[in-house]
Design a protein around this motif. Structure first.
Motif, PDB file in Angstrom:
ATOM      1  N   TYR A  62       0.339  -1.105  -0.214  1.00  9.03           N
ATOM      2  CA  TYR A  62      -0.071  -0.337  -0.092  1.00  9.03           C
ATOM      3  C   TYR A  62       1.040   0.975  -0.378  1.00  9.03           C
ATOM      4  N   ARG A 130       3.483   2.521   6.187  1.00 10.89           N
ATOM      5  CA  ARG A 130       2.914   2.974   5.020  1.00 10.89           C
ATOM      6  C   ARG A 130       2.981   4.363   5.198  1.00 10.89           C
ATOM      7  N   TYR A 132       1.878   7.925   2.459  1.00 12.43           N
ATOM      8  CA  TYR A 132       0.839   7.504   1.898  1.00 12.43           C
ATOM      9  C   TYR A 132       0.892   9.380   1.514  1.00 12.43           C
ATOM     10  N   LEU A 203      -7.226   0.119   3.798  1.00 11.73           N
ATOM     11  CA  LEU A 203      -5.970   1.291   3.625  1.00 11.73           C
ATOM     12  C   LEU A 203      -6.480   2.115   4.407  1.00 11.73           C
ATOM     13  N   THR A 204      -7.542   2.205   5.037  1.00  8.49           N
ATOM     14  CA  THR A 204      -7.603   2.981   6.884  1.00  8.49           C
ATOM     15  C   THR A 204      -7.210   2.801   7.289  1.00  8.49           C
ATOM     16  N   TRP A 229      -7.855   8.525   0.822  1.00  6.19           N
ATOM     17  CA  TRP A 229      -8.740   8.556  -0.131  1.00  6.19           C
ATOM     18  C   TRP A 229      -9.147   9.961   0.132  1.00  6.19           C
ATOM     19  N   TYR A 298      -5.803   6.295  -5.044  1.00  5.42           N
ATOM     20  CA  TYR A 298      -5.833   4.744  -4.551  1.00  5.42           C
ATOM     21  C   TYR A 298      -7.345   4.439  -5.499  1.00  5.42           C
ATOM     22  N   GLN A 301      -7.947   1.060  -5.067  1.00  5.79           N
ATOM     23  CA  GLN A 301      -8.669   0.320  -4.663  1.00  5.79           C
ATOM     24  C   GLN A 301     -10.226   0.211  -4.030  1.00  5.79           C
TER      25      GLN A 301
END
Ligand SMILES: Nc1nc2c(c(=O)[nH]1)N[C@H]1C(S)=C(S)[C@@H](COP(=O)(O)O)O[C@H]1N2
Ligand SMILES: [Mo]
Length: 315
Positions: A62, A130, A132, A203-204, A229, A298, A301
């Protein structure tokens, strides 16, 4: 008798400046190679202060490989209105904030409601790094190496019932430690919410650190959400309550300006904010603007979460 307790010491004060900068370079070089876990020591999270190193393993699935936004920008250009509305206010005004000890109230539609300590919520062996993107609704963005646990792993422990259609989050209210709360710029406390499938999406991230270290106060210590996102304001900081709800919860920015900020607030270059375009963004540290990507890049996903929904109406 007077017992003198030492003031918290920042790593930047212990090591001399050059060592400190070298260490950062070293960590970042390591991070690029995916060696983070091997380079960082394990620490107890109890009472951990900003700057304490965290033991993490990079989640490559991710993570983006884009260039990281420098640590100094990530920690001095912030939105955290409880400490003031200027970007420099959170780093300048959050020194008195005490992120430990901490507890989170869990209630609503679940089998295991209660008051959970930080240590109950965050299991150190589950921490991942991660990388992001975070895109603010104000059309700037950063790339941040977060440290956290998938929110789903935490929520499942509270055993939400089938009536839990949404999850609501609330930020702490401590006007004595948060000088920005003296002004009613928002209807305090800061609130956010997600649909349960958004909250459970892999992803959260429930986040406790960045750049391999415990979160600084200005970034939402000790526990904040990162929903990559969605526009940055959905990533609520300093969380003290997680509530499972049947109905869509009210959220701070939607309450303050419903025609500008909806519940979903997915990053969407096609839907302009009423006062500015969302087509482009300025990556902090860069000169030229970049094109904003659907769902902040994103889409592969998360697009399926919204299939069949009109994203102009559900902005
Ligand atoms: N409690 C609280 N959470 C908050 C905010 C806030 O003002 N209060 N600002 C949001 C906004 S608008 C953004 S862009 C991100 C910024 O996170 P960062 O400072 O870690 O980059 O935090 C979000 N979470
Ligand atoms: Mo934001």
């Amino acid at each position: 008798m007077l017992i003198k307790t030492p003031d918290p010491i920042k790593p930047s004060e212990i090591t001399d400046k050059q060592l400190y900068l070298d260490r950062r370079k070293f960590i970042r070089a390591g991070a690029k190679l995916g060696l983070t876990g091997a380079l960082l020591n394990t620490v107890s999270l109890t009472g951990a202060l900003a700057g304490t190193k965290l033991s993490t393993v990079r989640n490559n699935e991710y993570s983006t490989d884009e260039e990281l936004t420098p640590y100094d920008a990530v920690t001095s250009y912030n939105n955290f209105y409880e400490f003031g509305t200027h970007k420099s206010d959170p780093s300048e005004n959050s020194g008195k904030f005490k992120p430990q000890p901490w507890s989170v109230v869990v209630d609503g539609e679940c089998m295991k409601p209660g008051t959970y300590s930080y240590e109950d919520v965050i299991r150190p062996h589950q921490l991942e790094e991660r990388i992001y993107r975070l895109r603010c609704v104000e059309a700037w963005s950063m790339v941040i190496p977060w440290v956290g646990i998938p929110l789903a792993d935490v929520l499942k422990r509270f055993e939400p019932t089938s009536d839990a259609k949404y999850v609501a989050f609330t930020t702490v209210m401590r006007p004595e430690e948060m000088p920005g709360m003296r002004r009613n710029v928002l209807d305090w406390p800061y609130r956010e919410g997600l649909r349960i499938d958004e909250a459970m999406h892999p992803l959260t991230l429930l986040t406790v650190g960045l750049y391999g270290e415990v979160l600084p106060n200005q970034n939402g210590a000790p526990i904040r959400l990162v929903v990559p996102w969605k526009y940055g304001f959905k990533s609520i900081k300093s969380i003290v309550r997680i509530q499972f709800r049947r109905k869509m919860p009210r959220t701070s920015w939607n309450m303050s300006a419903p025609q500008e900020y909806g519940f979903y607030s997915n990053v969407n270059p096609e839907v302009d904010h009423p006062r500015w375009s969302q087509r482009k963004e300025r990556r902090i540290g860069e000169f030229l603007k970049r094109e904003t990507l659907m769902f902040n890049g994103y889409a592969d996903q998360v697009a399926s979460l919204y299939s069949g929904m009109d994203l102009r109406k559900n902005y």
